[in-house]
Scaffold this active site. Structure first.
Site, PDB file in Angstrom:
ATOM      1  N   ASP A  69       1.367  -1.607 -10.330  1.00 14.22           N
ATOM      2  CA  ASP A  69       1.237  -1.834  -8.899  1.00 14.22           C
ATOM      3  C   ASP A  69       1.284  -3.364  -8.689  1.00 14.22           C
ATOM      4  OD1 ASP A  69       0.201  -1.255  -6.132  1.00 14.22           O
ATOM      5  OD2 ASP A  69      -1.484  -2.407  -6.923  1.00 14.22           O
ATOM      6  N   ASP A  82      -4.774  -0.446  -8.610  1.00 14.34           N
ATOM      7  CA  ASP A  82      -6.086  -0.936  -8.165  1.00 14.34           C
ATOM      8  C   ASP A  82      -6.716  -0.078  -7.071  1.00 14.34           C
ATOM      9  OD1 ASP A  82      -4.161  -1.888  -6.184  1.00 14.34           O
ATOM     10  OD2 ASP A  82      -5.805  -3.102  -5.392  1.00 14.34           O
TER      11      ASP A  82
HETATM   12  O1  LIG Z   1       0.140  -1.924   0.705  1.00 16.71           O
HETATM   13  C1  LIG Z   1       1.006  -2.725   0.369  1.00 16.71           C
HETATM   14  O2  LIG Z   1       1.685  -3.369   1.198  1.00 16.71           O
HETATM   15  C2  LIG Z   1       1.368  -2.960  -1.076  1.00 16.71           C
HETATM   16  O3  LIG Z   1       0.360  -2.622  -1.936  1.00 16.71           O
HETATM   17  P1  LIG Z   1       0.567  -2.290  -3.478  1.00 16.71           P
HETATM   18  O4  LIG Z   1       1.396  -3.368  -4.131  1.00 16.71           O
HETATM   19  O5  LIG Z   1      -0.850  -2.315  -3.919  1.00 16.71           O
HETATM   20  O6  LIG Z   1       1.226  -0.932  -3.538  1.00 16.71           O
HETATM   21 MG   LIG Z   2      -2.486  -2.356  -5.013  1.00 15.14          MG
END
Ligand SMILES: O=C(O)COP(=O)(O)O
Ligand SMILES: [Mg+2]
Length: 215
Positions: A7, A167
């Protein structure tokens, strides 16, 4: 393990200061009060539109303005994506080491793909990644498993041969639905996610095969 997929926000990158800056410029545009970074950080993870939906609910702003305010927020963010964002933990050294160990690396994020690539490039991680899948790469966003399954396809690995590192509960739900083992980071918003000890990740180097054999 043949691949590791990460992520982005809250996992590889502490992007909260730049996200909060853009959100607060959007709120200023519409005459609403600025919000704390620590509050805005809790709204991240389900994509830009859901961030604005949750913000509007918290501040009592009209739902009808969500699409317009999401565009304004993303315009501000794209104009200044990496001013104060930093890498978490040992990302700068562990990702090259994982790649050197023959593990394919990818990112699966709910951030728009181009913005994700810009952030990863500016922070030096993009050359180590074989796939970056964002909120607009497929017609679906996490927790739908399809963005993660698409990342597996791009890397040419099966679900049981990889790990997804995230996370939030959104990341956990996405990984479970995709049949991919999931680890949750022990920093930022990850700390608030209740997981059993084996699923906790304290440093990225713990994903290295040597770290596993060393116990
Ligand atoms: O919510 C977002 O814009 C991105 O969040 P992520 O990289 O934790 O998926
Ligand atoms: Mg995230």
């Amino acid at each position: 393990m043949k691949a590791a997929i990460f992520d982005l926000d809250g996992t590889l990158v502490d992007s909260a200061p730049d996200i909060a800056h853009a959100v607060n410029l959007m709120l200023a545009d519409r005459g609403a009060p600025a919000q704390e970074v620590s509050f805005i950080e809790t709204l991240v993870g389900e994509g830009a539109r859901m961030l604005v939906v949750k913000l509007h609910r918290a501040l009592g702003l009209p739902d009808a303005d969500v699409d317009r305010d999401t565009r304004i927020y993303l315009d501000h963010y794209a104009a200044r994506p990496v001013a104060d964002s930093t890498l978490y933990a040992d990302a700068a050294t562990a990702l090259p080491a994982l790649r050197a160990a023959g593990i394919k690396l990818g990112v699966c994020t709910n951030k728009p793909q181009v913005l994700a690539e810009q952030v990863l490039d500016r922070l030096g991680l993009l050359p180590h990644l074989s796939a970056v899948v964002g909120a607009d790469t497929t017609p679906h966003v996490k927790p739908d498993p399809r963005p993660l399954l698409h990342t597996l396809d791009l890397l040419g690995v099966a679900s049981g041969e990889t790990v997804y590192v995230g996370d939030t509960g959104i990341d956990l739900a996405c990984a479970r639905a995709a049949g991919v083992p999931c680890r949750i980071v022990d920093w930022g918003t990850g700390r608030a996610v209740p997981v059993e000890e084996p699923a906790r990740l304290r440093r990225f180097a713990d994903l290295l095969p040597a770290a596993v054999t060393a116990g």
